[in-house]
Design a protein around this motif. Structure first.
Motif, PDB file in Angstrom:
ATOM      1  N   PHE A   1       0.823  -1.210   0.000  1.00  0.00           N
ATOM      2  CA  PHE A   1       0.000   0.000   0.000  1.00  0.00           C
ATOM      3  C   PHE A   1       0.861   1.264   0.000  1.00  0.00           C
ATOM      4  CE2 PHE A   1      -3.832  -2.430   0.876  1.00  0.00           C
ATOM      5  CZ  PHE A   1      -4.807  -1.639   0.284  1.00  0.00           C
ATOM      6  N   GLN A   2       1.988   1.223   0.651  1.00  0.00           N
ATOM      7  CA  GLN A   2       2.879   2.387   0.626  1.00  0.00           C
ATOM      8  C   GLN A   2       3.284   2.727  -0.801  1.00  0.00           C
ATOM      9  OE1 GLN A   2       5.980   1.058   3.238  1.00  0.00           O
ATOM     10  NE2 GLN A   2       4.944   1.752   5.095  1.00  0.00           N
ATOM     11  N   LYS A   3       3.600   1.716  -1.586  1.00  0.00           N
ATOM     12  CA  LYS A   3       4.000   1.940  -2.974  1.00  0.00           C
ATOM     13  C   LYS A   3       2.804   2.281  -3.858  1.00  0.00           C
ATOM     14  CE  LYS A   3       7.915  -1.232  -2.492  1.00  0.00           C
ATOM     15  NZ  LYS A   3       8.516  -2.516  -2.927  1.00  0.00           N
ATOM     16  N   ALA A   4       1.672   1.585  -3.631  1.00  0.00           N
ATOM     17  CA  ALA A   4       0.485   1.817  -4.454  1.00  0.00           C
ATOM     18  C   ALA A   4      -0.058   3.231  -4.262  1.00  0.00           C
ATOM     19  CB  ALA A   4      -0.585   0.782  -4.120  1.00  0.00           C
ATOM     20  N   ILE A   5      -0.010   3.735  -3.044  1.00  0.00           N
ATOM     21  CA  ILE A   5      -0.497   5.088  -2.771  1.00  0.00           C
ATOM     22  C   ILE A   5       0.350   6.122  -3.508  1.00  0.00           C
ATOM     23  CG2 ILE A   5      -0.590   6.827  -0.933  1.00  0.00           C
ATOM     24  CD1 ILE A   5      -1.773   4.640   0.874  1.00  0.00           C
ATOM     25  N   ARG A   6       1.649   5.885  -3.558  1.00  0.00           N
ATOM     26  CA  ARG A   6       2.511   6.802  -4.325  1.00  0.00           C
ATOM     27  C   ARG A   6       2.187   6.717  -5.816  1.00  0.00           C
ATOM     28  NH1 ARG A   6       6.777   4.942  -0.831  1.00  0.00           N
ATOM     29  NH2 ARG A   6       7.589   3.627  -2.518  1.00  0.00           N
ATOM     30  N   ARG A   7       1.990   5.497  -6.326  1.00  0.00           N
ATOM     31  CA  ARG A   7       1.680   5.333  -7.750  1.00  0.00           C
ATOM     32  C   ARG A   7       0.362   6.001  -8.108  1.00  0.00           C
ATOM     33  NH1 ARG A   7       3.523  -0.098  -6.965  1.00  0.00           N
ATOM     34  NH2 ARG A   7       1.364  -0.827  -6.889  1.00  0.00           N
ATOM     35  N   ALA A   8      -0.588   5.986  -7.181  1.00  0.00           N
ATOM     36  CA  ALA A   8      -1.904   6.573  -7.437  1.00  0.00           C
ATOM     37  C   ALA A   8      -1.897   8.098  -7.331  1.00  0.00           C
ATOM     38  CB  ALA A   8      -2.929   5.984  -6.468  1.00  0.00           C
ATOM     39  N   GLY A   9      -0.789   8.658  -6.891  1.00  0.00           N
ATOM     40  CA  GLY A   9      -0.707  10.120  -6.793  1.00  0.00           C
ATOM     41  C   GLY A   9      -1.443  10.699  -5.599  1.00  0.00           C
ATOM     42  N   ILE A  10      -1.663   9.899  -4.563  1.00  0.00           N
ATOM     43  CA  ILE A  10      -2.318  10.401  -3.354  1.00  0.00           C
ATOM     44  C   ILE A  10      -1.318  11.256  -2.575  1.00  0.00           C
ATOM     45  CG2 ILE A  10      -3.487   9.757  -1.220  1.00  0.00           C
ATOM     46  CD1 ILE A  10      -5.014   9.003  -3.773  1.00  0.00           C
ATOM     47  N   ASP A  11      -1.733  12.436  -2.179  1.00  0.00           N
ATOM     48  CA  ASP A  11      -0.860  13.380  -1.476  1.00  0.00           C
ATOM     49  C   ASP A  11      -0.773  13.005   0.004  1.00  0.00           C
ATOM     50  OD1 ASP A  11       0.744  15.523  -0.882  1.00  0.00           O
ATOM     51  OD2 ASP A  11      -0.894  16.994  -0.893  1.00  0.00           O
ATOM     52  N   ILE A  12      -0.155  11.871   0.279  1.00  0.00           N
ATOM     53  CA  ILE A  12      -0.112  11.363   1.640  1.00  0.00           C
ATOM     54  C   ILE A  12       0.893  12.138   2.477  1.00  0.00           C
ATOM     55  CG2 ILE A  12       1.664   9.611   1.152  1.00  0.00           C
ATOM     56  CD1 ILE A  12       0.029   7.726   3.049  1.00  0.00           C
ATOM     57  N   ALA A  13       0.596  12.259   3.770  1.00  0.00           N
ATOM     58  CA  ALA A  13       1.484  12.980   4.688  1.00  0.00           C
ATOM     59  C   ALA A  13       2.546  12.032   5.241  1.00  0.00           C
ATOM     60  CB  ALA A  13       0.676  13.582   5.833  1.00  0.00           C
ATOM     61  N   TYR A  14       3.691  12.605   5.561  1.00  0.00           N
ATOM     62  CA  TYR A  14       4.812  11.838   6.114  1.00  0.00           C
ATOM     63  C   TYR A  14       5.120  12.322   7.528  1.00  0.00           C
ATOM     64  CZ  TYR A  14       5.944   9.716   1.598  1.00  0.00           C
ATOM     65  OH  TYR A  14       5.901   8.979   0.443  1.00  0.00           O
ATOM     66  N   SER A  15       5.642  11.403   8.324  1.00  0.00           N
ATOM     67  CA  SER A  15       6.062  11.769   9.672  1.00  0.00           C
ATOM     68  C   SER A  15       7.316  12.630   9.594  1.00  0.00           C
ATOM     69  CB  SER A  15       6.341  10.513  10.497  1.00  0.00           C
ATOM     70  OG  SER A  15       7.408   9.764   9.914  1.00  0.00           O
ATOM     71  N   GLU A  16       7.649  13.299  10.693  1.00  0.00           N
ATOM     72  CA  GLU A  16       8.825  14.138  10.742  1.00  0.00           C
ATOM     73  C   GLU A  16      10.002  13.358  11.321  1.00  0.00           C
ATOM     74  OE1 GLU A  16       7.733  17.574  12.948  1.00  0.00           O
ATOM     75  OE2 GLU A  16       6.334  18.323  11.410  1.00  0.00           O
ATOM     76  N   GLY A  17      11.183  13.932  11.277  1.00  0.00           N
ATOM     77  CA  GLY A  17      12.364  13.283  11.843  1.00  0.00           C
ATOM     78  C   GLY A  17      13.342  12.846  10.779  1.00  0.00           C
TER      79      GLY A  17
END
Length: 284
Positions: free
Chosen positions: A25-41
């Motif tokens: 799902f991490q890869k599929a979400i990127r392929r789908a162009g979903i503007d997902i948020a990332y943690s900091e650090g």
């Protein structure tokens, strides 16, 4: 912004474990162009969590994934984009916004529905009257066994083993519903068993443990390869407040009271459970 995704898992994907599904799902979400948020650090990762990870070998129509996004549209377009990035065996069913004060689905899970049936390749054993397969081969016999096991017993004691210890537990209070379905589905042979089980982080009852106890009660050996277990839906308790914050909690409780009054006025019982996709969040 929080998003709740509902998806199916079927076919060969049932043999893929939870960690690999998460990586997919991490890869599929990127392929789908979903503007997902990332943690900091120093090691940022996508902000996502699964409601109730599915065991290997199980199929499902009711899996849930929560993600945080920076921006999003809502509707069939996002579902289509995600499905374009999926592999055969995983299909996206829903994509909905969850209020910012909403609790993660992982913390809300309280029950799950399962459908259990004998795999088609064991149909010959059903016809031959061999062990548990033959019991599932006749819906009337299956119903009689279920009634004797679940309805007539005051307690159902089993030993639950872990890597370090084993404890005796009573399944009776963890099985909310258990019944034999009378009408066989076209893609399955023989009878089917419906289970609604306690599910969640505090108490989690696996359907395999119930099946093993049921087989032992029927006096036959438990064969885990005999059964196909299919998860139908995942639920939150209707009286659970699914939001954080004092004001949000108060608004939600007032909203639920109005819902209960509406149900009572119509002479309908208020639901005990809400599917995770149907939690009635307060909309402003």
């Amino acid at each position: 912004m929080n998003i709740r995704i509902k998806f199916q898992k079927y076919g060969a994907m049932k043999f893929i474990g939870h960690l690999d599904v998460m990586r997919f799902f991490q890869k599929a979400i990127r392929r789908a162009g979903i503007d997902i948020a990332y943690s900091e650090g120093f090691s940022p990762h996508q902000i996502m969590s699964f409601a109730a990870p599915l065991g290997v070998g199980l199929t499902s129509d009711g899996e849930y994934l929560d993600i945080s996004v920076n921006s999003a549209d809502f509707g069939q377009e996002e579902i289509h984009r995600l499905n374009q990035a999926m592999v055969e065996g995983i299909s996206i069913l829903g994509y909905q916004k969850v209020p910012d004060m909403g609790k993660p689905s992982m913390s809300l899970v309280a029950a799950a529905d399962y459908l259990v049936y004998v795999k088609p390749e064991y149909a010959e054993e059903q016809q031959a009257g061999d062990g548990m397969a033959s019991i599932f081969g006749d819906s009337k016999i299956l119903q009689e066994k279920v009634q004797a096991f679940f309805e007539r017993q005051g307690e159902i004691l089993v030993t639950k083993k872990s890597k370090k210890s084993s404890i005796e537990i009573d399944l009776k209070g963890l099985i909310y519903k258990m019944e034999a379905l009378q009408e066989p589905a076209s893609q399955e042979s023989g009878g089917r068993l419906f289970l609604r089980l306690c599910t969640g982080s505090s108490n989690n009852l696996k359907p395999e443990l119930v099946l093993e106890a049921f087989c032992n009660f029927c006096g036959v050996s438990y064969d885990p390869f005999l059964f196909q277990i299919h998860r139908l839906e995942v639920y939150a308790k209707a009286d659970e407040v699914p939001v954080k914050g004092e004001q949000a909690r108060t608004e939600y409780q007032e909203y639920i009271e109005r819902m209960k009054a509406s149900y009572a006025k119509e002479g309908k019982p208020f639901p005990e459970w809400f599917p995770l996709a149907e939690i009635p969040y307060v909309t402003r």
